[in-house]
Design a protein around this motif. Structure first.
Motif, PDB file in Angstrom:
ATOM      1  N   ARG A 206       0.925  -1.289   0.069  1.00 43.24           N
ATOM      2  CA  ARG A 206       0.140   0.399  -0.095  1.00 43.24           C
ATOM      3  C   ARG A 206       0.707   1.726  -0.143  1.00 43.24           C
ATOM      4  N   TYR A 211       1.534   1.790  -6.391  1.00 38.78           N
ATOM      5  CA  TYR A 211       0.603   0.997  -5.836  1.00 38.78           C
ATOM      6  C   TYR A 211      -0.961   0.906  -6.674  1.00 38.78           C
ATOM      7  N   LEU A 215      -2.910  -1.011  -8.538  1.00 39.04           N
ATOM      8  CA  LEU A 215      -4.712  -1.718  -7.770  1.00 39.04           C
ATOM      9  C   LEU A 215      -5.280  -1.391  -9.909  1.00 39.04           C
ATOM     10  N   LEU A 219      -7.700  -4.715 -10.680  1.00 35.22           N
ATOM     11  CA  LEU A 219      -9.414  -4.292 -11.289  1.00 35.22           C
ATOM     12  C   LEU A 219      -9.690  -4.676 -12.660  1.00 35.22           C
ATOM     13  N   LEU A 262     -10.653 -10.155  -5.272  1.00 34.75           N
ATOM     14  CA  LEU A 262     -10.493  -8.501  -4.429  1.00 34.75           C
ATOM     15  C   LEU A 262     -11.049  -8.929  -3.226  1.00 34.75           C
ATOM     16  N   ASN A 266      -8.147  -8.434  -0.973  1.00 38.79           N
ATOM     17  CA  ASN A 266      -8.362  -7.094   0.398  1.00 38.79           C
ATOM     18  C   ASN A 266      -6.832  -6.837   1.442  1.00 38.79           C
ATOM     19  N   MET A 269      -4.255  -5.082  -0.224  1.00 37.83           N
ATOM     20  CA  MET A 269      -4.141  -3.773  -1.043  1.00 37.83           C
ATOM     21  C   MET A 269      -5.248  -3.174  -0.305  1.00 37.83           C
ATOM     22  N   THR A 272      -7.707   1.571   1.087  1.00 41.25           N
ATOM     23  CA  THR A 272      -6.889   2.931   0.492  1.00 41.25           C
ATOM     24  C   THR A 272      -7.719   3.639   0.354  1.00 41.25           C
ATOM     25  N   TRP A 275      -8.888   2.347  -3.250  1.00 41.86           N
ATOM     26  CA  TRP A 275     -10.154   0.452  -3.067  1.00 41.86           C
ATOM     27  C   TRP A 275     -11.285   0.870  -2.881  1.00 41.86           C
TER      28      TRP A 275
END
Length: 792
Positions: A206, A211, A215, A219, A262, A266, A269, A272, A275
């Motif tokens: 993170r 990051y 991410l 995703l 996901l 979790n 990641m 945040t 997220w």
């Protein structure tokens, strides 16, 4: 290998064994082979169920073996609360789907092939959810896309099935490439190649400056797989597949792969700001759009498909919400959804199988003809509607507990979830009640109750939805709480039961039910309004996919016409231009040009003679008036090189060079004389100058590169190695021969194979042309020669 590890390996490999056995068993026993084949996932289910007490106690079961130890690559698995729950859903529902498929596709000529595809997908999905190593995760991730392509396009004679399969493969496969990039960036920036290691270093990830791109890439993979807007179009279109596929892939397994990812990431990641913004935003949009589009449909499977899109949006929203109880709600809803949606898909298949239609506007009054199916459908709808005493009720109460806060963000998402849940409530009972209630109507087939192979699966799933809620304490102990603990990264205990807490969550639930009843009461009006709205909005992402593919094909055709015009001279020129650029530009841009070499002293007369011979050959090639002379002159260069080898004490290389040059000249002369070519070079002076410049650039670049390489200090490492081991290992005194035959034996074999294939190809071409000449002469001796050869 310990017994426990061996059993786990067997459980993971059994589906692939089933894929091999399925065609033979179907050929021997017909559709009744489903009873035997169902034992395959059932045995795997038993293994994973046997791990539940250990998993519930907080143990993480790991195993695997090293593949490339130097790179840290392993085939490693990890079984905790999250992966074990998914493994149980995959194998448990897989067992029921195998039985269901045996009845649904009874008499189908490709039933054996269908079972093979189902088992391949099952094995891929199992590998995905238990993978610990990044490489293993990606391999199985893409394998699910490939096997789902085969299942969706099972009825490959129909264009709609082929299009749906291609769309699913393009979208999910493209997302898989994004995921691969994300995993490689995680590996590069954190050094972690295992999920278990990554989950222990969440703070490091993170805080990583990369990051955000990581991410977004992750995703991209998760959203395409779990059909988040705007990538959702492939899932409803996948309903072109047989109903057993819909019940398996699109309610319990593949479409939840993105949600699984996901949830798995979790702890590392999550938490945040990006997220907690991106996931609820896309999840909320998908939730609403899926529910609204479901209202528009009249096909039972499409109604359920769009509610699946909506449910996946809800799971993504809850996973990213970050509120108390949100993860617990996501866990409960994921299990409940797998049970009731799998049952409802199978019910829609039963209705279609027994009546010949899935159009809800053409169905009514089936309750007396199909009473058992009606009871199963009603039980699954009660769970989907979030009513007690079913698992869906527990999930809905926990969802509203997670949203029952006074901040604007919670209020906004609560409104979104209430509206979507009300729509899904109405759709659930539209599927479960409208085909069965009212006066009977005429259907393409005379309706009657389905055989046991068809109703057994949905009955078990509906019953499990009831038992899981009635015995919620046991469910939480072995399923819900371990799963939530894995997703949150800390020990979590879920306590919700069928006894509701009086408060805001219950009021929100009652309001959702009342709103859902109102929508169900005016369902036809709601359908008409949605149809009118969609018509005004115009084409959506589904049409956009077609436009994108069409544009890509058009662009490819235009590029191909430019890059592949069909002229060999253009290909050769581009190749040599690229070679020249690769050789010259790096030396020039980075200032790595070689120093001017000193003129060698004491060059003897015979050495001057060899160089003079090479120069004469070069001049002869350039000034040759016909091609045959140029080919023969070109051989002079090779003979000059062979003489240089002799001068420097390499007779083996010299004689090899003599043979190669002789054969090259003979073969080239033979081929050139068989082709209809002009005797002289027809190129204009400008083209000749350009080609000469390209040739000089290639030659100069190679010369400069070799000069630069020879400036470096000579390393005798390889020479010492070959001198030391040629006799002791390869038992040969001639070092050069040993290198060629033993140390580089595979390379030599490849070179021989290439030369042999080239010779055979040339021989075949010559014989074909000779045969064509004879046939032409026999049929019409006076006919013009258009074969590109001269008559003998």
């Amino acid at each position: 290998m310990a017994d426990g590890t061996a059993l786990t390996v067997a459980a993971l490999c059994l589906p692939f064994l089933g894929a091999v056995l399925a065609p033979f068993l179907v050929r021997a026993f017909g559709h009744n082979a489903a009873w035997l084949l169902a034992l395959v996932p059932l045995l795997s289910f038993a293994r994973f169920a046997g791990l539940l007490p250990e998993i519930a106690a907080g143990t993480v079961v790991r195993g695997g073996y090293a593949w490339v130890p130097s790179l840290g690559l392993e085939f490693a698995w990890m079984l905790d609360g999250l992966s074990t729950t998914f493994a149980l859903l995959i194998t448990g529902i897989g067992t029921l789907v195998v039985l269901y498929a045996g009845g649904y596709l009874k008499g189908h000529p490709d039933l054996g092939r269908f079972f093979s595809f189902i088992f391949l997908f099952m094995g891929a999905m199992l590998g995905l959810v238990v993978s610990d190593d990044f490489l293993m995760l990606f391999v199985f991730w893409e394998l699910t896309s490939i096997t789902s392509f085969l299942l969706i396009g099972f009825d490959h004679r129909r264009e709609a099935s082929r299009r749906a399969a291609l769309q699913a493969l393009v979208i999910t496969g493209g997302g898989g490439l994004l995921l691969l990039a994300g995993l490689l960036m995680i590996w590069s920036t954190t050094g972690a190649s295992d999920l278990s290691v990554l989950l222990q270093s969440g703070d490091l990830l993170r805080a990583n400056p990369y990051y955000m791109p990581i991410l977004l890439l992750v995703l991209g993979g998760a959203f395409t797989k779990s059909a988040q807007y705007p990538f959702h179009a492939w899932l409803p279109n996948a309903m072109e597949a047989p109903t057993p596929v819909s019940a398996y892939l699109h309610s319990a397994t593949m479409v939840k792969a993105g949600v699984y990812l996901l949830m798995r990431l979790n702890p590392a990641m999550g938490g945040t700001a990006p997220w907690m913004v991106i996931l609820p935003l896309f999840g909320g949009v998908t939730l609403v759009i899926g529910a609204l589009l479901a209202i528009r449909q009249t096909d039972l499977k499409l109604k359920l498909a769009y509610t699946t899109v909506s449910s996946l949006g809800l799971l993504v929203l809850l996973t990213g919400l970050g509120a108390d109880y949100a993860i617990e709600a996501a866990v409960l809803y994921l299990v409940a959804h797998a049970l009731f949606k799998g049952a409802l898909f199978m019910v829609s298949g039963i209705i279609d199988h027994e009546t010949g239609t899935r159009d809800v506007t053409r169905l009514a009054g089936l309750r007396k003809a199909m009473p058992l199916t009606f009871v199963i459908a009603l039980a699954a709808a009660l769970s989907m509607g979030g009513l007690p005493p079913f698992m869906g009720f527990l999930a809905k109460e926990e969802i509203y507990a997670a949203l029952a806060h006074g901040d604007p963000r919670s209020i906004l998402f609560a409104v979104v979830v209430i509206a979507a849940n009300a729509l899904m409530f109405a759709i659930a009972f539209a599927v479960a009640l409208k085909p069965f209630l009212g006066a009977p109507v005429e259907t393409p087939r005379h309706p009657h109750e389905a055989p046991p192979l068809l109703w057994l699966g949905p009955a078990v799933l509906a019953l499990l939805g009831l038992l899981a809620a009635l015995f919620s304490a046991t469910t939480h102990e072995f399923i819900s709480s371990p799963m939530a603990s894995s997703v949150r990264g800390v020990a979590t205990t879920i306590k919700i039961s069928l006894v509701p807490d009086i408060g805001l969550p219950l009021l929100l639930s009652l309001f959702t039910i009342a709103l859902g009843i109102a929508v169900y009461w005016r369902l036809e009006r709601a359908r008409a309004l949605m149809a009118a709205l969609l018509q005004k909005l115009g084409p959506g992402p589904d049409q956009g996919f077609d436009n994108a593919i069409s544009g890509l094909v058009s662009f490819s055709v235009r590029i191909t016409r430019i890059l592949q015009p069909g002229r060999l001279e253009i290909y050769v020129t581009c190749t040599f231009l690229a070679v020249a650029a690769i050789l010259v530009l790096p030396l020039w841009l980075f200032g790595e040009g070689p120093s001017l070499p000193a003129w060698p002293a004491g060059v003897q007369i015979h050495e001057w003679g060899v160089f003079l011979l090479a120069v004469i050959g070069l001049v002869a090639v350039v000034i040759a008036r016909d091609r045959l002379t140029a080919i023969v002159s070109l051989g002079i260069q090779g003979f000059a090189v062979a003489l240089i080898f002799l001068l420097f004490g390499a007779p083996d290389l010299a004689f090899t060079q003599f043979m190669v040059e002789t054969l090259s000249v003979v073969i080239l002369a033979l081929v050139m004389t068989r082709l209809r070519l002009s005797r002289t070079d027809p190129r204009p002076l400008r083209q000749m100058l350009f080609d000469g410049a390209v040739a000089l650039a290639c030659g100069a670049g190679l010369t400069l590169l070799l000069m630069k390489a020879t400036e470096a200090p000579f390393s005798t490492t390889l020479s010492d190695f070959f001198n030391t081991y040629s006799k002791t290992i390869a038992h040969g005194a001639n070092v050069v021969n040993v290198i060629i035959v033993d140390f580089r034996g595979t390379d030599t074999l490849g070179e021989i194979a290439v030369v042999a294939m080239t010779g055979l190809a040339i021989l075949a071409l010559i014989r074909i042309r000779a045969g064509a000449e004879r046939k032409l002469a026999e049929n019409d001796p006076d006919a013009p020669d258009d074969l590109g050869v001269e008559r003998p």
